[in-house]
Design a protein around this motif. Structure first.
Motif, PDB file in Angstrom:
ATOM      1  N   ASN A 254       4.426   6.104  -1.996  1.00 50.89           N
ATOM      2  CA  ASN A 254       3.305   5.282  -2.477  1.00 50.89           C
ATOM      3  C   ASN A 254       3.799   4.423  -3.631  1.00 50.89           C
ATOM      4  O   ASN A 254       3.457   4.663  -4.780  1.00 50.89           O
ATOM      5  CB  ASN A 254       2.160   6.173  -2.936  1.00 50.89           C
ATOM      6  CG  ASN A 254       1.502   6.848  -1.761  1.00 50.89           C
ATOM      7  OD1 ASN A 254       1.415   6.261  -0.692  1.00 50.89           O
ATOM      8  ND2 ASN A 254       1.072   8.075  -1.945  1.00 50.89           N
ATOM      9  N   GLU A 255       4.615   3.475  -3.378  1.00 48.82           N
ATOM     10  CA  GLU A 255       5.126   2.601  -4.429  1.00 48.82           C
ATOM     11  C   GLU A 255       4.428   1.249  -4.328  1.00 48.82           C
ATOM     12  O   GLU A 255       4.217   0.735  -3.222  1.00 48.82           O
ATOM     13  CB  GLU A 255       6.628   2.420  -4.268  1.00 48.82           C
ATOM     14  CG  GLU A 255       7.393   3.668  -4.662  1.00 48.82           C
ATOM     15  CD  GLU A 255       8.893   3.473  -4.659  1.00 48.82           C
ATOM     16  OE1 GLU A 255       9.584   4.337  -5.210  1.00 48.82           O
ATOM     17  OE2 GLU A 255       9.374   2.466  -4.104  1.00 48.82           O
TER      18      GLU A 255
ATOM     19  N   GLN B  65       0.854  -1.193   0.000  1.00 42.44           N
ATOM     20  CA  GLN B  65       0.000   0.000   0.000  1.00 42.44           C
ATOM     21  C   GLN B  65       0.888   1.242   0.000  1.00 42.44           C
ATOM     22  O   GLN B  65       0.550   2.249  -0.590  1.00 42.44           O
ATOM     23  CB  GLN B  65      -0.872   0.010   1.257  1.00 42.44           C
ATOM     24  CG  GLN B  65      -1.797  -1.176   1.367  1.00 42.44           C
ATOM     25  CD  GLN B  65      -2.837  -1.188   0.267  1.00 42.44           C
ATOM     26  OE1 GLN B  65      -3.568  -0.225   0.131  1.00 42.44           O
ATOM     27  NE2 GLN B  65      -2.879  -2.245  -0.503  1.00 42.44           N
ATOM     28  N   PHE B  66       1.995   1.111   0.695  1.00 45.97           N
ATOM     29  CA  PHE B  66       3.016   2.168   0.705  1.00 45.97           C
ATOM     30  C   PHE B  66       4.301   1.562   1.261  1.00 45.97           C
ATOM     31  O   PHE B  66       4.296   0.433   1.777  1.00 45.97           O
ATOM     32  CB  PHE B  66       2.571   3.384   1.536  1.00 45.97           C
ATOM     33  CG  PHE B  66       2.495   3.149   3.013  1.00 45.97           C
ATOM     34  CD1 PHE B  66       3.554   3.511   3.850  1.00 45.97           C
ATOM     35  CD2 PHE B  66       1.370   2.576   3.586  1.00 45.97           C
ATOM     36  CE1 PHE B  66       3.470   3.294   5.220  1.00 45.97           C
ATOM     37  CE2 PHE B  66       1.285   2.367   4.954  1.00 45.97           C
ATOM     38  CZ  PHE B  66       2.337   2.734   5.769  1.00 45.97           C
TER      39      PHE B  66
ATOM     40  N   VAL C 278       0.312 -10.979   8.675  1.00 41.46           N
ATOM     41  CA  VAL C 278      -0.770 -10.678   9.623  1.00 41.46           C
ATOM     42  C   VAL C 278      -1.874 -11.713   9.497  1.00 41.46           C
ATOM     43  O   VAL C 278      -2.471 -12.128  10.493  1.00 41.46           O
ATOM     44  CB  VAL C 278      -1.317  -9.250   9.361  1.00 41.46           C
ATOM     45  CG1 VAL C 278      -2.431  -8.914  10.331  1.00 41.46           C
ATOM     46  CG2 VAL C 278      -0.190  -8.228   9.468  1.00 41.46           C
ATOM     47  N   GLU C 279      -2.140 -12.139   8.254  1.00 41.63           N
ATOM     48  CA  GLU C 279      -3.231 -13.082   8.042  1.00 41.63           C
ATOM     49  C   GLU C 279      -2.963 -14.400   8.757  1.00 41.63           C
ATOM     50  O   GLU C 279      -3.865 -14.994   9.328  1.00 41.63           O
ATOM     51  CB  GLU C 279      -3.420 -13.314   6.548  1.00 41.63           C
ATOM     52  CG  GLU C 279      -4.800 -13.787   6.208  1.00 41.63           C
ATOM     53  CD  GLU C 279      -5.101 -13.598   4.727  1.00 41.63           C
ATOM     54  OE1 GLU C 279      -5.334 -12.436   4.336  1.00 41.63           O
ATOM     55  OE2 GLU C 279      -5.072 -14.589   3.967  1.00 41.63           O
TER      56      GLU C 279
ATOM     57  N   THR D 215      -1.665  -5.124   2.740  1.00 41.36           N
ATOM     58  CA  THR D 215      -2.904  -5.254   3.513  1.00 41.36           C
ATOM     59  C   THR D 215      -2.872  -6.481   4.418  1.00 41.36           C
ATOM     60  O   THR D 215      -3.497  -6.502   5.469  1.00 41.36           O
ATOM     61  CB  THR D 215      -4.131  -5.358   2.580  1.00 41.36           C
ATOM     62  OG1 THR D 215      -3.858  -6.387   1.620  1.00 41.36           O
ATOM     63  CG2 THR D 215      -4.405  -4.064   1.875  1.00 41.36           C
ATOM     64  N   ARG D 216      -2.133  -7.514   4.020  1.00 36.18           N
ATOM     65  CA  ARG D 216      -2.096  -8.705   4.868  1.00 36.18           C
ATOM     66  C   ARG D 216      -0.704  -9.005   5.420  1.00 36.18           C
ATOM     67  O   ARG D 216      -0.560  -9.839   6.317  1.00 36.18           O
ATOM     68  CB  ARG D 216      -2.607  -9.933   4.117  1.00 36.18           C
ATOM     69  CG  ARG D 216      -1.736 -10.387   2.955  1.00 36.18           C
ATOM     70  CD  ARG D 216      -2.027 -11.830   2.578  1.00 36.18           C
ATOM     71  NE  ARG D 216      -1.270 -12.774   3.377  1.00 36.18           N
ATOM     72  CZ  ARG D 216      -1.137 -14.061   3.088  1.00 36.18           C
ATOM     73  NH1 ARG D 216      -1.744 -14.546   2.028  1.00 36.18           N
ATOM     74  NH2 ARG D 216      -0.438 -14.867   3.849  1.00 36.18           N
TER      75      ARG D 216
ATOM     76  N   PRO E 200      -2.793   5.652   9.119  1.00 38.17           N
ATOM     77  CA  PRO E 200      -3.501   4.593   9.846  1.00 38.17           C
ATOM     78  C   PRO E 200      -2.998   3.196   9.476  1.00 38.17           C
ATOM     79  O   PRO E 200      -3.662   2.437   8.779  1.00 38.17           O
ATOM     80  CB  PRO E 200      -4.961   4.797   9.434  1.00 38.17           C
ATOM     81  CG  PRO E 200      -4.890   5.468   8.116  1.00 38.17           C
ATOM     82  CD  PRO E 200      -3.615   6.222   8.038  1.00 38.17           C
ATOM     83  N   SER E 201      -1.849   2.871   9.936  1.00 41.56           N
ATOM     84  CA  SER E 201      -1.307   1.533   9.734  1.00 41.56           C
ATOM     85  C   SER E 201      -0.666   1.095  11.035  1.00 41.56           C
ATOM     86  O   SER E 201       0.026   1.881  11.690  1.00 41.56           O
ATOM     87  CB  SER E 201      -0.257   1.564   8.624  1.00 41.56           C
ATOM     88  OG  SER E 201       0.444   0.343   8.607  1.00 41.56           O
ATOM     89  N   SER E 202      -0.868  -0.163  11.399  1.00 39.13           N
ATOM     90  CA  SER E 202      -0.287  -0.629  12.665  1.00 39.13           C
ATOM     91  C   SER E 202       1.124  -1.191  12.466  1.00 39.13           C
ATOM     92  O   SER E 202       1.664  -1.825  13.350  1.00 39.13           O
ATOM     93  CB  SER E 202      -1.192  -1.689  13.280  1.00 39.13           C
ATOM     94  OG  SER E 202      -1.287  -2.788  12.396  1.00 39.13           O
ATOM     95  N   ALA E 203       1.679  -0.929  11.266  1.00 42.11           N
ATOM     96  CA  ALA E 203       2.999  -1.500  10.955  1.00 42.11           C
ATOM     97  C   ALA E 203       4.111  -0.732  11.660  1.00 42.11           C
ATOM     98  O   ALA E 203       3.917   0.382  12.153  1.00 42.11           O
ATOM     99  CB  ALA E 203       3.225  -1.478   9.458  1.00 42.11           C
TER     100      ALA E 203
END
Lengths: 886, 271
Positions: free
Chosen positions: B189-190, B26-27, B93-94, B57-58, B155-158
């Motif tokens: 944003n790559e 996502q980034f 994460v998944e 995302t996952r 907003p990312s928990s990374a």
């Protein structure tokens, strides 16, 4: 019995269970494959879910691979809560919850975001804010010509560095100067700011609301401290600088025919490691205040003040407000070391010696109100010479932990003075000599601790002994010799103790108790001309105790969010004077109150008010005449003076650190009542002062505003401040009471800017106006001061500069003539310099007082009297100096 | 000699890129990672390395910027990547799993572990970094106490390495001893693939065993002066390379290099 226990247990569990709140649910989003069909939802993992109450995050979690989440709270929040859902790829969603149920289920369907994340680049920003700490990346503010840390500090927003080197932030002088978190130098921080190269410092941290004792960290503070962080090259290995300078040819600081070589020499070494820091320096010279400036203690206490030295001050007229002393010679040596025993404990030793010798040339014209509208003017010409030796040794042990503060400071210091103050007054020559030796031994112990429940206790026990074995003044007028001698010893002991007990979360009760005892022995002997200065005149001999037990029960209240804080104390004391001439005891109440409201880390309002009672000291019992200088005799009334003052002040400070903007507004008001009135009596040119037993009142109000703004892209700093004051007081002349009203205002602005890369400009303007009125008379004085500097950098390492100071001051003449009769004295001082930085060396050629200006004059009023000074200044000088980094 | 190095690094990068795609970014967040340590003579030094955190995302993947850019040129930063014992960390994460790959000469080690739940304590302290309002949180992970500054605007928990789980991207994280520090310097944003890491040729060890192995070998006082002291003779076909005045051992079989002098090992995990 067993049943009862079961019931209690059941009730306990039921209460516990009802207090817990659980929010669960599932977060999904429309699956891209089924969007058109209006069907399938896919779970979204790693969604951040926050349970908020207002702006406060109560709990948070993230969804698992199945999009499920669960948040638990130990107790139900008051009012409504909001559940927020955020994810980098989806629009933010939120849901309001009342949380009345024990378990609440909230499912959420997210909408994909069309706009991607805004890209971010984190640069080495010039300024970081972390709570109350502002961290400045010094390199971002430095100008090309800046050499020392002090040069860099002058460019920081909100920071002001006075000519003396004193640092203040938003008008508040700093109360602590740390290097890498350690307070090595105390108030002598010029040693660091003027000797550490600016490029050896990476960060300057300004800590607002600073607490020097960590146990008091929850008590609001208005103190500001500064901490500097050093570059790697300045750590773990010794470094320093050597300075040498000489005038290329003899200059004439004392005027024509008094040519002198001027020179300076100094070496400073320092080392900073994680556990140990040291700065050692030896300097000497006869150029400006070189070697004296480094030893200035901005927290006070570098000299020794005893009752004898306070009574009989020297004939030193002080430094001229502009320009340099006619001639001066200074020397100093200092050794400072601090060792960190563990993360909270340090041991520190500071050993200093300084020598100062100055020659003045002052023409003074004093006009005294002699009563009935008549004035007496005394003109005199003095050429004082003063020599002072100041040795000092300080040892300090400090443990400053969150729960315990333990400090013991021991110092031993001396002051050895010699003064010559020969005067030519109204054509007659009078010889004045003064010699004094004083020393002081002091030990201050302070212990404080905080219990886990928040109770704070402290014990403070300073003890000091000061002595002036002999102070001798010798006068010779018209061939008649007369003398005044004095000696004094003072033993001072204080024991303070207090404890603060928290009651609930917002209320604390304080009970400070202290006992202060001062034992004095003061003797003055006046030897009149009739005895040739060999005794036989008036003698004062006072000995006894001043004793003051104090109890100041009070309380503190703060709001739950700690924004509002109120503290108040009763201030009950028993003031007692028990001297051989008088016994006096009086109970007093001195209540005080302080309020702070912190809007944010960047905005704070504070207000304080207090009522203070001061009782005169043993000086008022010196009823026999004392010769203070050749024409001033001081006699005290023997009446114990009592003054009661009510003082209130308020201040609002606001800043936008990221916009480099600071603003402060302050106002204060004082009202006082005293049972004695200062009285002056003029006889010929002799002035005598005393006190009349009569109630007198005074009142004063002051208002001030100050703002600064930096433009980092232009390397520009702008500052402006203004103040206004008014007041009234009373004084007696030949027993006639005179009411005096005064008001004044001051305006000040400054700017430093780098419009183009090779040019730097600085400008400062100050305008002052003051008026004093009594009876039918009105005196007004104005002054206008500009200073400016132009720096040109033909190449990056070469700084050519010209600076000037221009002063226009009003000298009213004749007396009472008002503005129509006003005369103005103008003076300009021009200096030029060329500075070349080459590797580890800075070469500097300084041309000072280019126009060879030899006088500086100014006038001050004290309500009814007018004092006009004309200082002789050091003439044109040329100095070539080199600084080598070691 | 430079050719040998380029070959070694190219092979290393190829191995890393072989595995299958599991997600897309996502980034990408870039961090400076620094360690306060001592060199072989006991002098204080700061080692630093740029890291790229690929956020999908996952899954998230934290690797070096050199690997991210496929930059196989010999550099000080490449040497630091070896000296600092950087781990490539894939957080799935998944599957709630973390896979870490770390080169310890002459082998690469792969460990699989469940995603750790850091019990973060959020505080009201704020810090503004380049206009980003960050909040402070404290938590402990594998025996170390961490202070992290996170930004709710992202907003990312990374987060870098194995640090994660805050209600905003971690902008800065520092351990309580001030030894390890991660500081964000850029986000982009790559869109890149996030691939599964791991390789059958890697040595498989549990996280605890790998930690114990590192403590025993790298934690030995001999390590800084003699970083290959524990390697049996003949374990690799080694050549010595002088690169800009620094001597390296380059393993022709392991496709790994290590400087002949290292820095004192400062573990990220204590338990």
């Amino acid at each position: 019995m067993q049943r009862l226990l079961y019931i209690i247990l059941y009730i306990g569990l039921a209460v516990h269970a009802s207090a817990q709140v659980r929010v669960t649910g599932r977060v999904t989003a429309l699956s891209p494959s089924s969007e058109g069909a209006g069907g399938g939802l896919k779970p979204v993992s790693d969604v951040i879910i926050k349970l908020m109450n207002g702006t406060k995050t109560l709990a948070f979690t993230t969804t698992n691979a199945r999009g499920e989440y669960a948040i638990e709270l130990k107790s139900s929040p008051s009012g409504e809560a909001t559940l927020q859902f955020s994810h980098i790829s989806y629009e933010k969603e939120s849901e309001r919850l009342s949380l009345k149920e024990q378990t609440t289920k909230v499912d959420m369907i997210l909408t994909p975001k069309s706009i991607s994340l805004k890209e971010v680049t984190v640069k080495a920003t010039p300024l970081w804010q972390r709570g109350d700490t502002l961290s400045h990346n010094l390199a971002s503010f430095l100008g090309k010509g800046d050499v020392t840390l002090e040069d860099g500090l002058k460019r920081l927003p909100g920071v002001d560095v006075a000519k003396s080197g004193a640092i203040s932030y938003m008008g508040t002088p700093i109360s602590q100067f740390n290097i890498e978190g350690l307070d090595l130098l105390g108030g002598k921080y010029n040693l660091a700011t003027r000797n550490i190269p600016a490029n050896y410092v990476t960060q300057v941290e300004i800590v607002r609301n600073h607490h020097s004792r960590r146990v008091e960290k929850d008590v609001p503070s208005n103190e500001v401290s500064m901490n500097i962080k050093l570059a790697k090259k300045a750590k773990f290995k010794p470094f320093g600088q050597e300075e040498a300078g000489v005038s290329p040819f003899p200059t004439s600081p004392k005027g024509e025919g008094h040519d002198r070589w001027q020179g300076l020499l100094g070496v400073t070494g320092m080392m900073f490691t994680d556990r140990f820091q040291t700065i050692c320096s030896v300097k000497g010279g006869n150029y400006k205040d070189f070697a004296q400036a480094d030893m200035r203690d901005h927290f006070g206490g570098s000299d020794v003040t005893t009752p004898a030295t306070s009574l009989f001050g020297g004939f030193d007229g002080g430094a001229p407000p502009q320009g340099e002393y006619l001639y001066q010679r200074n020397g100093m040596a200092t050794l400072n070391g601090i060792h960190k025993l563990d993360s909270v404990t340090t041991v520190k030793v500071n050993a200093d010696y300084s020598y100062h010798r100055a020659t003045h040339d002052i023409s003074q014209s004093n006009t005294y109100l002699a009563g009935n509208g008549n004035y007496v003017t005394v003109s005199e010409q003095t050429s004082p010479l003063s020599k002072v030796h100041l040795p000092k040794l300080t040892m300090n042990y400090l443990k400053n932990a969150d729960r315990l503060y333990l400090s013991d400071v021991f110092f031993l210091k001396g002051m050895f003075e010699q003064n010559e103050g020969d005067v030519v007054a109204n054509g007659k020559e009078i010889r004045q000599r003064r010699r004094s030796s004083s020393f002081e031994i002091d030990n201050s112990f302070y212990w404080s601790d905080r219990t886990p429940k928040g109770t704070v206790r402290y014990v403070s026990a300073p003890i000091s002994f000061k002595r002036t074995p002999t102070l001798r003044l010798i006068f010779n007028k018209d061939g008649d010799g007369y003398a005044q001698t004095a000696q004094s010893s003072t033993l001072k002991m204080n024991v303070h103790t207090s404890f603060t007990i928290p009651i609930g979360k917002a209320f604390k009760v304080r009970l400070p108790v202290s006992v202060s005892a001062i034992c004095d022995d003061l003797e003055t002997i006046y030897s009149p001309p009739s005895t040739g200065g060999a005794g036989g005149g008036s003698v004062n001999h006072i000995r006894g105790w001043a004793f003051e037990p104090t109890m100041n029960p009070g309380f503190e209240i703060h709001s739950r969010n700690r924004r509002f804080y109120l503290s108040a104390g009763l201030g009950a004391a028993l003031k007692g004077l028990y001297y051989n001439k008088l016994n006096y005891t009086k109970p007093v109440l001195n209540p005080s109150m302080g309020i702070n409201y912190t809007f944010s880390a960047n905005s704070k309002l504070s207000f304080s008010t207090s009522y203070t009672t001061s009782i005169g000291d043993m000086m008022t019992l010196l009823t026999e005449p004392m010769q203070v200088d050749y024409r001033t005799v001081r006699t005290s009334s023997g009446i114990i003076g009592e003054s009661n003052t009510w003082h209130s002040s308020g201040e609002w400070k606001w800043q936008l650190p990221m916009q480099y903007f600071t603003l402060s507004l302050a106002a204060s008001h004082s009202e006082g009542k005293r049972n004695t009135l200062y009285s002056q009596t003029i006889s010929g040119i002799d002035i005598s002062s005393s006190a009349l037993q009569r109630d007198t009142r005074s009142r004063s109000s002051n208002f001030s505003v100050a703002a600064t703004k930096n433009f980092p892209s232009l390397y520009a700093k702008l500052g402006a401040d203004a103040s206004y004051g008014l007041g009234n007081s009373e004084q007696a002349v030949n027993s006639d009471v005179i009411k005096i009203r005064s008001n004044n205002y001051n305006l000040h602005g400054n700017v430093s800017v780098t419009p183009i890369q090779w040019l730097e400009l600085r400008y400062d303007i100050r305008y002052g106006w003051s008026r004093s009125r009594h009876s039918e008379e009105s005196n007004t004085v104005t002054s206008l001061t500009h200073s400016g500097a132009i720096h040109v950098f033909p190449i990056a390492t070469l700084d050519l500069s010209v600076d000037y100071d221009h002063v226009r001051r009003q000298i009213p003449s004749p007396i009472g003539g008002g503005q129509e009769g006003a005369q103005y004295k103008r003076m300009s001082l021009f200096n030029a310099s060329a500075q070349y930085k080459w590797k580890q060396c800075v070469l500097r050629l300084e041309l000072t007082n280019l126009l060879n200006q030899r006088h500086y004059a100014y006038t001050v009023f004290d309500g009814i009297n007018t004092y006009t000074y004309d200082y002789g200044l050091c003439g044109r000088t040329i100095m070539l100096r080199a600084t080598f980094k070691l | 000699m430079k050719k040998i190095l380029v070959t070694v690094m190219a092979l290393t990068l190829t191995i890393a890129a072989q595995a299958g795609k599991i997600d897309s970014t996502q980034f990408v967040a870039f961090y400076n990672y620094s360690i306060q340590t001592q060199d072989d003579e006991g002098q204080n030094v700061t080692d630093s390395l740029r890291l790229a955190l690929l956020v999908g995302t996952r899954a998230t993947y934290c690797t070096t910027v050199l690997s991210y850019n496929r930059d196989g040129r010999a550099s000080q930063e490449m040497e630091n990547a070896f000296i600092m014992h950087h781990q490539n960390v894939l957080t799935d994460v998944e599957r709630s799993e973390v896979i870490a790959v770390e080169p310890i000469y002459p082998h690469r080690y792969e460990s699989h572990e469940p995603m750790a739940k850091i019990d973060w304590t959020l505080t009201e302290d704020t810090l503004t970094i380049s206009g980003l309002l960050c909040r402070r949180a404290t938590g402990s992970l594998y025996g170390k106490q961490w202070t992290a500054w996170y930004c709710e605007e992202i907003p990312s928990s990374a987060g870098p390495w194995k640090l994660r789980g805050l209600p905003g991207l971690i902008i800065k994280a520092e351990d309580s001893e001030g030894i390890h520090c991660f500081t964000l310097y850029e986000t982009k944003n790559e869109v890149r693939d996030i691939n599964m890491i791991g390789n059958p040729e890697y040595q498989k060890l549990s996280r605890k065993k790998l930690m114990a192995f590192k403590k025993k070998t790298l934690g030995n006082p001999r390590y800084a002066k003699e970083p290959t002291y524990y390697v049996p003779k003949g374990a690799d076909d080694v050549v010595e390379v002088n690169l800009n005045g620094t001597m390296y051992y380059v393993g022709m079989n392991s496709h790994m290099m290590t400087p002949q002098k290292s820095h004192v090992y400062k573990p990220l995990e204590l338990e």
